[in-house]
Design a protein around this motif. Structure first.
Motif, mmCIF file in Angstrom:
data_model
loop_
_atom_site.group_PDB
_atom_site.id
_atom_site.type_symbol
_atom_site.label_atom_id
_atom_site.label_comp_id
_atom_site.label_asym_id
_atom_site.label_seq_id
_atom_site.Cartn_x
_atom_site.Cartn_y
_atom_site.Cartn_z
ATOM 1 N N LYS A 119 53.531 11.048 33.500
ATOM 2 C CA LYS A 119 54.517 12.070 33.134
ATOM 3 C C LYS A 119 55.305 11.639 31.896
ATOM 4 C CE LYS A 119 58.292 14.815 35.113
ATOM 5 N NZ LYS A 119 59.053 15.125 36.347
ATOM 6 N N PRO A 121 58.496 11.640 29.816
ATOM 7 C CA PRO A 121 59.931 11.876 30.033
ATOM 8 C C PRO A 121 60.583 12.690 28.922
ATOM 9 C CG PRO A 121 59.555 9.622 29.290
ATOM 10 C CD PRO A 121 58.209 10.209 29.561
ATOM 11 N N TYR A 122 59.898 12.866 27.802
ATOM 12 C CA TYR A 122 60.465 13.618 26.672
ATOM 13 C C TYR A 122 59.968 15.070 26.608
ATOM 14 C CZ TYR A 122 61.528 8.859 25.259
ATOM 15 O OH TYR A 122 61.982 7.561 25.234
ATOM 16 N N LYS A 126 60.257 18.959 31.545
ATOM 17 C CA LYS A 126 59.848 17.887 32.461
ATOM 18 C C LYS A 126 60.232 18.178 33.916
ATOM 19 C CE LYS A 126 63.991 15.089 31.536
ATOM 20 N NZ LYS A 126 64.486 13.779 31.046
ATOM 21 N N GLN A 132 53.538 12.765 38.939
ATOM 22 C CA GLN A 132 53.974 11.606 38.173
ATOM 23 C C GLN A 132 52.820 10.973 37.406
ATOM 24 O OE1 GLN A 132 57.280 10.728 37.971
ATOM 25 N NE2 GLN A 132 57.506 12.647 39.131
#
Length: 430
Positions: A119, A121-122, A126, A132
């Motif tokens: 995944k 994070p940016y 999200k 994940q």
């Protein structure tokens, strides 16, 4: 991600030095064709960044389906800073690549058969991404894929050939009907025997595609009668799927095929003919090749078909050097538009292996590109192009592309696209 990253990617993609062999996809953007031919510099491409987030594209002609093409990865961004930093290494390894999607790839090199997507994070959304991590694995054998699925090691496994045939009643089986066709490419080069139209028409009419799809493939595949694949787009005039609207009236007639075959042989001053069928060495292609050999030899007097099932690269080398008569091939539409495949048979297209050279066909595609202010006009030209192909028989359509997926019953939220990639960005387990 900025507008400049689009400019960077498109200039790389349109370049005559591009390794993808895909630079023709940028055609109709200002100067794209001249750039691909090495006649103009890449920085003359009709695309520019206005500030950080505005991209301006200049087309040479109106293109009603231009937006549809933006789903093609060739039009995706490449990070300008890292392209400059890594040069030729960019995109060859996970550590030399930037990711702006829902996931970023790790543990990947250009020879990897396993890799992981974690995944990002940016990513702008999200919170909507539930997974994940995704683990990908290349499985070349369908039986192995089935076993791994049964063991719970795979949640989505693609199966084919005899494995798929034996799983047609499996509760976990999902048919993904792609907008693509499997077909036979015919060598029509000057001096080739299949430059004779009557022989080509005889071949087209001699193949029982229903028997092929139901008895030989038996994996959910359906007969195909036009080079234009289903599930690409609807014809605005009729409201029908374009492939159905463009389908010829006569698709199977053995008696007529025999007459045409004899007439073609007479024109060539021959009483018999040997044809070479080139195909890959996959189980499916071997089965289809054997079926075609039997069909054609049993229905067309004096015909002998020699089959060469080879690794894909070796098969392609024979085709590229005109050492074939029939070539078992396929095409999956890049975007939801019949033009995606129709253009591959234009005279100058690198995929026109059989040297199809119809001026009328090329003119209709040219008119579709240059004189189509509306979708209706655009599709009318494409329909005429397909109708011209129906009269010329440059290829023998066989069956539509279907992917048989074994899917975990608890896997939800997958977007199964008929055109483009399967999308797992909103996937979750129930």
């Amino acid at each position: 991600m900025t507008a400049k990253d689009f400019v960077t990617a498109w200039r790389k993609g349109v370049s005559p030095k591009a390794m993808s062999g895909y630079n023709y996809i940028f055609s109709n953007i200002k100067n794209a064709d001249q750039i691909s031919q090495g006649k103009k510099a890449v920085n003359s491409l009709g695309v520019k960044a206005v500030g950080k987030y505005k991209l301006v594209v200049q087309l040479e002609n109106p293109e009603p389906t231009f937006n549809d093409k933006m789903v093609i990865p060739a039009f995706y961004t490449q990070n300008t800073r890292l392209v400059k930093k890594y040069g030729a290494k960019y995109g060859t390894d996970a550590k030399y690549t930037a990711f702006d999607g829902a996931f970023k790839v790790t543990k990947w090199t250009n020879t990897s058969e396993k890799w992981t997507a974690v995944k990002n994070p940016y990513y702008y959304a999200k919170s909507a991404v539930k997974l994940q991590k995704l683990n990908y694995q290349v499985v070349k054998d369908s039986n192995t894929a089935h076993q791994l699925f049964q063991q719970g090691s795979l949640d989505d496994a693609v199966v084919s050939s005899t494995t798929a045939q034996g799983l047609q009643n499996n509760k976990n089986l999902y048919y993904l009907y792609r907008s693509g066709n499997n077909f036979v490419n015919l060598n029509m080069a000057k001096g080739a025997v299949l430059a004779n139209k009557q022989l080509r028409q005889a071949l087209y009419l001699a193949v029982n595609r229903t028997q092929l799809s139901k008895k030989v493939l038996a994996d959910g595949s359906k007969p195909s009668y036009t080079f234009s694949a289903p599930n690409a787009a609807k014809d605005p005039a009729s409201g029908k799927d374009f492939a159905t609207a463009a389908q010829p009236k006569e698709t199977y007639n053995v008696a007529k095929a025999k007459k045409l075959w004899q007439a073609g042989l007479k024109q060539l001053g021959k009483s018999k003919l040997d044809l070479t069928l080139v195909a890959s060495d996959t189980t499916t292609d071997k089965n289809v090749s054997e079926f075609l050999q039997s069909q054609l030899e049993s229905k067309l007097p004096g015909l002998k078909v020699t089959v060469k099932n080879l690794p894909s690269k070796s098969a392609y080398n024979l085709v590229a050097n005109d050492k074939y008569d029939l070539y078992l091939s396929l095409w999956l539409n890049d975007y939801a538009d019949p033009y995606s495949e129709l253009q591959t048979l234009e005279m100058t297209n690198s995929h026109n292996y059989g040297k199809y050279t119809s001026a009328a066909y090329n003119n209709e595609l040219s008119q579709a590109r240059k004189n189509s202010p509306t979708r209706s006009v655009y599709f009318s030209h494409l329909l005429k192009a397909q109708e011209q192909m129906n009269q010329d028989y440059p290829v023998l359509p066989l069956y539509t592309m279907v992917e048989d997926h074994l899917v975990n019953a608890n896997l939800k939220g997958v977007l199964w696209h008929k055109v483009g990639m399967v999308d797992y960005t909103r996937t979750y387990f129930k």
